[in-house]
Design a protein around this motif. Structure first.
Motif, PDB file in Angstrom:
ATOM      1  N   GLU A 102       0.871  -1.117  -0.157  1.00 25.17           N
ATOM      2  CA  GLU A 102      -0.046  -0.056   0.195  1.00 25.17           C
ATOM      3  C   GLU A 102       0.914   1.228  -0.067  1.00 25.17           C
ATOM      4  O   GLU A 102       1.699   1.381   0.891  1.00 25.17           O
ATOM      5  CB  GLU A 102      -0.710   0.000   1.238  1.00 25.17           C
ATOM      6  N   PHE A 103       0.487   2.246  -0.862  1.00 19.55           N
ATOM      7  CA  PHE A 103       1.065   3.518  -0.967  1.00 19.55           C
ATOM      8  C   PHE A 103       0.378   4.578  -0.552  1.00 19.55           C
ATOM      9  O   PHE A 103      -0.830   4.621  -1.002  1.00 19.55           O
ATOM     10  CB  PHE A 103       1.653   3.905  -2.499  1.00 19.55           C
ATOM     11  N   VAL A 104       0.594   5.498   0.371  1.00 16.61           N
ATOM     12  CA  VAL A 104      -0.030   6.641   0.789  1.00 16.61           C
ATOM     13  C   VAL A 104       0.893   7.582   0.489  1.00 16.61           C
ATOM     14  O   VAL A 104       1.928   7.874   1.051  1.00 16.61           O
ATOM     15  CB  VAL A 104      -0.215   6.267   2.371  1.00 16.61           C
ATOM     16  N   THR A 105       0.509   8.769  -0.345  1.00 15.29           N
ATOM     17  CA  THR A 105       1.029   9.687  -0.713  1.00 15.29           C
ATOM     18  C   THR A 105       0.763  10.910  -0.054  1.00 15.29           C
ATOM     19  O   THR A 105      -0.120  10.925   0.645  1.00 15.29           O
ATOM     20  CB  THR A 105       0.990  10.106  -2.204  1.00 15.29           C
ATOM     21  N   ARG A 106       1.856  11.984  -0.095  1.00 13.66           N
ATOM     22  CA  ARG A 106       1.688  12.948   0.747  1.00 13.66           C
ATOM     23  C   ARG A 106       1.802  14.336  -0.425  1.00 13.66           C
ATOM     24  O   ARG A 106       2.863  14.437  -1.251  1.00 13.66           O
ATOM     25  CB  ARG A 106       2.779  13.394   1.696  1.00 13.66           C
ATOM     26  N   GLY A 107       0.865  15.225  -0.514  1.00 13.28           N
ATOM     27  CA  GLY A 107       0.965  16.160  -1.350  1.00 13.28           C
ATOM     28  C   GLY A 107       0.322  16.028  -2.727  1.00 13.28           C
ATOM     29  O   GLY A 107       0.031  14.923  -3.083  1.00 13.28           O
ATOM     30  N   PHE A 108       0.013  17.157  -3.351  1.00 12.54           N
ATOM     31  CA  PHE A 108      -0.691  17.243  -4.677  1.00 12.54           C
ATOM     32  C   PHE A 108       0.054  16.587  -5.876  1.00 12.54           C
ATOM     33  O   PHE A 108      -0.487  15.699  -6.427  1.00 12.54           O
ATOM     34  CB  PHE A 108      -0.964  18.703  -5.025  1.00 12.54           C
TER      35      PHE A 108
END
Length: 148
Positions: A102-108
């Motif tokens: 699972e990847f959880v990104t930060r930022g637009f």
């Protein structure tokens, strides 16, 4: 924040899959664009350890957040294109291992970049890298069965 999930079955035991996954010297064999790993501080199977993954001239500092050998690894990574956390589970299944990442990104910008990497199964995509990893491990573990 955006979340992306990929999964694959690898016909090899969890300890072998985990060992290959965490072998930083082999990242460039299966992670698209990796040219080297530097600034290694601490063992990869210990929370708080750090290293930098390079994609050409772009650095991605990485920190190990949680680890339970050979079943779990969570890291925080980041550069201008893609930053966030990766949470990987190595689950025994039949004669092999199910990898759930699972990847959880930060930022637009990271959200947009991750969406591109999550689309399809081309070599540099999340799914493509997982498939390349599966083939790598199974090639080194002949006779462990096929894919699912």
């Amino acid at each position: 924040m955006a979340t992306f999930r990929v999964s694959a079955f690898v016909a090899a035991p969890p300890d072998r899959v985990f060992a290959t996954w965490t072998d930083q010297d082999r990242f460039k064999e299966w992670i698209g664009g990796v040219t080297r790993v530097t600034d290694r501080e601490g063992p990869v199977d210990q929370p708080g350890s750090r290293y930098t993954v390079w994609f050409g001239r772009m650095a991605s500092p990485t920190e190990v957040l949680a680890v339970e050998r050979p079943n779990h690894l969570r890291t925080r990574f980041g550069n201008a294109i893609l930053k966030g956390e990766s949470d990987v589970r190595f689950v025994p299944e039949g004669g092999g291992t199910r990898i759930n990442q699972e990847f959880v990104t930060r930022g637009f910008i990271s959200g947009i970049s991750a969406r591109i990497f999550a689309a399809g199964s081309y070599r540099g995509s999340f799914k493509g890298e997982l498939e390349t990893f599966r083939r790598l491990v199974e090639r080194e573990n002949p006779g462990t069965g096929g894919t699912r």
